[in-house]
Write a protein that holds these residues in place. Sequence first.
Motif, PDB file in Angstrom:
ATOM      1  N   CYS A  72       0.845  -1.194   0.000  1.00  0.00           N
ATOM      2  CA  CYS A  72       0.000   0.000   0.000  1.00  0.00           C
ATOM      3  C   CYS A  72       0.875   1.238   0.000  1.00  0.00           C
ATOM      4  N   LYS A  73       0.284   2.334  -0.460  1.00  0.00           N
ATOM      5  CA  LYS A  73       1.006   3.594  -0.543  1.00  0.00           C
ATOM      6  C   LYS A  73       1.017   4.342   0.777  1.00  0.00           C
ATOM      7  N   GLU A  74      -0.055   4.128   1.570  1.00  0.00           N
ATOM      8  CA  GLU A  74      -0.204   4.918   2.789  1.00  0.00           C
ATOM      9  C   GLU A  74      -0.917   4.091   3.847  1.00  0.00           C
ATOM     10  N   LEU A  75      -0.600   4.395   5.092  1.00  0.00           N
ATOM     11  CA  LEU A  75      -1.282   3.797   6.239  1.00  0.00           C
ATOM     12  C   LEU A  75      -1.895   4.915   7.069  1.00  0.00           C
ATOM     13  N   ILE A  76      -3.157   4.756   7.419  1.00  0.00           N
ATOM     14  CA  ILE A  76      -3.816   5.729   8.282  1.00  0.00           C
ATOM     15  C   ILE A  76      -4.087   5.060   9.621  1.00  0.00           C
ATOM     16  N   LEU A  77      -3.590   5.666  10.693  1.00  0.00           N
ATOM     17  CA  LEU A  77      -3.810   5.133  12.029  1.00  0.00           C
ATOM     18  C   LEU A  77      -5.266   5.333  12.412  1.00  0.00           C
ATOM     19  N   LYS A  78      -5.950   4.221  12.730  1.00  0.00           N
ATOM     20  CA  LYS A  78      -7.370   4.262  13.068  1.00  0.00           C
ATOM     21  C   LYS A  78      -7.619   4.140  14.569  1.00  0.00           C
ATOM     22  N   ALA A  79      -6.768   3.397  15.269  1.00  0.00           N
ATOM     23  CA  ALA A  79      -6.985   3.185  16.704  1.00  0.00           C
ATOM     24  C   ALA A  79      -5.734   2.618  17.330  1.00  0.00           C
ATOM     25  N   GLU A 104      -5.476   1.537   8.521  1.00  0.00           N
ATOM     26  CA  GLU A 104      -6.184   1.265   7.279  1.00  0.00           C
ATOM     27  C   GLU A 104      -5.202   1.473   6.142  1.00  0.00           C
ATOM     28  N   ALA A 105      -5.138   0.491   5.245  1.00  0.00           N
ATOM     29  CA  ALA A 105      -4.251   0.575   4.085  1.00  0.00           C
ATOM     30  C   ALA A 105      -4.940   1.383   2.984  1.00  0.00           C
ATOM     31  N   ILE A 106      -4.238   2.371   2.470  1.00  0.00           N
ATOM     32  CA  ILE A 106      -4.746   3.240   1.411  1.00  0.00           C
ATOM     33  C   ILE A 106      -3.844   3.068   0.189  1.00  0.00           C
ATOM     34  N   GLY A 107      -4.462   3.071  -0.984  1.00  0.00           N
ATOM     35  CA  GLY A 107      -3.683   2.907  -2.214  1.00  0.00           C
ATOM     36  C   GLY A 107      -3.111   1.508  -2.322  1.00  0.00           C
ATOM     37  N   VAL A 108      -3.956   0.531  -2.066  1.00  0.00           N
ATOM     38  CA  VAL A 108      -3.521  -0.872  -2.079  1.00  0.00           C
ATOM     39  C   VAL A 108      -3.265  -1.313  -3.516  1.00  0.00           C
ATOM     40  N   GLU A 109      -2.138  -1.986  -3.706  1.00  0.00           N
ATOM     41  CA  GLU A 109      -1.755  -2.457  -5.034  1.00  0.00           C
ATOM     42  C   GLU A 109      -1.651  -3.972  -5.036  1.00  0.00           C
ATOM     43  N   GLY A 110      -2.161  -4.566  -6.122  1.00  0.00           N
ATOM     44  CA  GLY A 110      -2.083  -6.008  -6.303  1.00  0.00           C
ATOM     45  C   GLY A 110      -3.396  -6.696  -5.957  1.00  0.00           C
ATOM     46  N   SER A 143     -14.330  -4.553  17.058  1.00  0.00           N
ATOM     47  CA  SER A 143     -15.400  -3.973  17.876  1.00  0.00           C
ATOM     48  C   SER A 143     -14.895  -2.782  18.703  1.00  0.00           C
ATOM     49  N   LYS A 144     -13.713  -2.903  19.301  1.00  0.00           N
ATOM     50  CA  LYS A 144     -13.174  -1.796  20.120  1.00  0.00           C
ATOM     51  C   LYS A 144     -12.847  -0.570  19.269  1.00  0.00           C
ATOM     52  N   SER A 145     -12.555  -0.775  17.993  1.00  0.00           N
ATOM     53  CA  SER A 145     -12.216   0.343  17.122  1.00  0.00           C
ATOM     54  C   SER A 145     -13.440   0.946  16.451  1.00  0.00           C
ATOM     55  N   GLY A 146     -14.612   0.339  16.662  1.00  0.00           N
ATOM     56  CA  GLY A 146     -15.842   0.863  16.075  1.00  0.00           C
ATOM     57  C   GLY A 146     -16.100   0.422  14.650  1.00  0.00           C
ATOM     58  N   CYS A 147     -15.310  -0.518  14.134  1.00  0.00           N
ATOM     59  CA  CYS A 147     -15.514  -0.998  12.773  1.00  0.00           C
ATOM     60  C   CYS A 147     -16.764  -1.851  12.638  1.00  0.00           C
ATOM     61  N   ILE A 148     -17.139  -2.526  13.724  1.00  0.00           N
ATOM     62  CA  ILE A 148     -18.352  -3.343  13.728  1.00  0.00           C
ATOM     63  C   ILE A 148     -19.198  -2.976  14.946  1.00  0.00           C
ATOM     64  N   GLN A 149     -20.478  -3.201  14.822  1.00  0.00           N
ATOM     65  CA  GLN A 149     -21.413  -2.862  15.879  1.00  0.00           C
ATOM     66  C   GLN A 149     -22.174  -4.083  16.388  1.00  0.00           C
ATOM     67  N   TRP A 150     -21.876  -5.274  15.932  1.00  0.00           N
ATOM     68  CA  TRP A 150     -22.619  -6.461  16.332  1.00  0.00           C
ATOM     69  C   TRP A 150     -21.889  -7.263  17.351  1.00  0.00           C
TER      70      TRP A 150
END
Length: 150
Positions: A72-79, A104-110, A143-150
Amino acid sequence: MGYISELRKLVGTRPVIMSGVAVLVFNDRGELLLQRRADSGDWGTIGGGMELGESFEETAHRELHEESGLICKELILKAVLSGKDMYYRYPNGDEVYNAIMLYEAIGVEGEPFLNDDEGLELKFFSLTEPIDNMNHASYMILSKSGCIQW
């Protein structure tokens, strides 16, 4: 041999603090890439433990490539995740308290492919409903990062 393997020779299966990463890879439909783990057979996030001298970002890039063949080209810190909820016991009995940087991986290649022996399968999943046979540590990360709610 990696840092954790060397450490395990000294401490056995006793609980240790493990610094590591999880990497979120989404496709254009917003589905998350998960790996069916070879050690437990359940579905988990891409990621793993930090090696000596690595930064969290270097660990994330390495683990992303090792486990999925992707870059990936960039990583964004989510939690940043830690604490008693991040306890995990591996199938071999090793115990850890994870301290995780979630990116989160941004600009994923392949295209994803199995690139090591840690995974049995890679697949994208919708996060709108529970995922059958999800790894507990990965469930806690999502779940702790808020990605899922179930």
